[in-house]
Design an enzyme around this catalytic site. Structure first.
Site, short mmCIF file in Angstrom:
data_model
loop_
_atom_site.label_atom_id
_atom_site.label_comp_id
_atom_site.label_asym_id
_atom_site.label_seq_id
_atom_site.Cartn_x
_atom_site.Cartn_y
_atom_site.Cartn_z
N PRO A 2 13.33 7.89 -43.63
CA PRO A 2 14.71 7.84 -43.12
C PRO A 2 15.64 8.72 -43.94
O PRO A 2 15.45 8.91 -45.13
CB PRO A 2 15.09 6.38 -43.26
CG PRO A 2 14.17 5.81 -44.27
CD PRO A 2 12.92 6.63 -44.23
N GLU A 3 16.65 9.28 -43.29
CA GLU A 3 17.66 10.10 -43.97
C GLU A 3 18.99 9.35 -43.95
O GLU A 3 19.07 8.24 -43.45
CB GLU A 3 17.73 11.47 -43.30
CG GLU A 3 16.37 12.18 -43.37
CD GLU A 3 16.34 13.60 -42.83
OE1 GLU A 3 17.39 14.22 -42.70
OE2 GLU A 3 15.22 14.07 -42.56
N LYS A 53 20.09 7.60 -50.22
CA LYS A 53 19.15 6.59 -49.75
C LYS A 53 19.27 5.29 -50.54
O LYS A 53 18.47 4.37 -50.36
CB LYS A 53 17.74 7.15 -49.80
CG LYS A 53 17.62 8.31 -48.78
CD LYS A 53 16.37 9.12 -48.94
CE LYS A 53 16.48 10.37 -48.06
NZ LYS A 53 15.35 11.28 -48.22
N ARG A 262 8.22 21.55 -47.61
CA ARG A 262 8.43 20.79 -46.36
C ARG A 262 8.79 21.75 -45.24
O ARG A 262 9.37 22.81 -45.47
CB ARG A 262 9.50 19.73 -46.58
CG ARG A 262 9.14 18.84 -47.77
CD ARG A 262 10.06 17.68 -47.91
NE ARG A 262 9.98 16.77 -46.77
CZ ARG A 262 10.83 15.78 -46.59
NH1 ARG A 262 11.81 15.57 -47.43
NH2 ARG A 262 10.70 14.97 -45.55
#
Ligand SMILES: [Zn+2]
Length: 276
Positions: A2-3, A53, A262
């Site tokens: 999740p971001e 986060k 990434r």
């Protein structure tokens, strides 16, 4: 993974059941935290803040619970007395008269006086959060020009939580596309207008993803994308996951590469690598 927008939405769900309801019971699984139970029982949650986060649960007696879900942590909301069926280990439970907010599997939990929370080693090195307490776009533009950040490639900079907190892998591709800057460019090569546009898009794209539950396309394009068959990512994003497909703005085809180990996506025409 999740971001920022997904974490912020989880925080909203927790806030909806906890805020302004006295905490009747609280339970910490870790022995070193159990002494805080007495301190927080009867107190009231005033805010559920996110910084990147990390989640900060603020109480009206000036204490704060810090939690970070890392890879496995997950919050669940339940009616009081109805624990969800799960094999995960319960690490923190906050119960009001009507509901429970339950944190499973997370191992990074601590309790801080509000005045000292900024000294938490993770928070101390975080950049501004784009959702909980968003900065003005001018502050982000200034940050892009700071010595610490200006020499770095934007594709790497936008994954650095010390620059902006809460931007992860899909948001970086989407923000750079919307701002029309190539991921390999360094912040110091941006014109003043480009820097301003990138700062404004950083806020706008993140906000739109938060508002829509993870869709960065504006409503008209999102409706068009939904009618097309295809993978989850292709129906939500301008470029992320859309390599080989046509750009929404021009005739070129979206490319895929790798930065910071990434995947990253861009349009070679809309995002020139040499500036305006
Ligand atoms: Zn294009």
């Amino acid at each position: 993974m999740p971001e920022g927008p997904e974490i912020r939405r989880a925080a909203d769900r927790i806030a909806a059941v906890l805020i302004n309801e006295p905490i009747e019971e609280i339970a910490f699984a870790f022995p070193e935290l159990q002494r805080f139970g007495k301190l927080l029982r009867g107190a009231t949650v005033t805010e559920v803040e996110t910084r990147g986060k990390a989640m900060l649960t603020h109480f009206d007696n000036d204490w704060v619970i810090y939690s970070h879900n890392q890879l496995y942590g997950i919050w669940k909301i339940a009616r009081r007395g109805k624990l969800p069926a799960t094999r995960r280990s319960l690490r923190l439970a906050l119960h009001t008269a009507s509901h429970s907010a339950l944190l499973y599997s997370a191992s990074d939990i601590s309790v801080w006086p509000r005045d000292e929370i900024g000294m938490h080693p993770f928070l101390a090195r975080l950049g501004p959060d784009l959702l909980s307490r968003p900065p003005q776009w001018q502050e982000i533009a200034t940050r892009l020009d700071e010595r610490e950040f200006r020499g770095r490639a934007l594709g790497a900079l936008y994954l650095d939580q010390g620059f902006l907190a809460g931007v992860g892998n899909y948001l970086r591709s989407e923000i750079l596309y919307c701002a029309r800057v190539h991921p390999a460019r360094r912040a110091q090569t941006l014109s003043r207008a480009e820097r301003g546009r990138l700062a404004r898009e950083s806020l706008a794209v993140t906000r739109r993803s938060y508002d829509t539950g993870g869709i960065t396309l504006p409503p008209r394009l999102a409706a068009q994308a939904r009618r097309e068959s295809g993978a989850f990512e292709r129906r939500r994003f301008f470029v992320f996951g859309r390599d080989g497909h046509q750009c929404y703005r021009c005739d070129d085809v979206i490319r895929r590469g790798s930065m910071g180990s990434r995947r990253i996506y861009w349009c070679p025409t809309c995002q020139s690598d040499s500036g305006p």
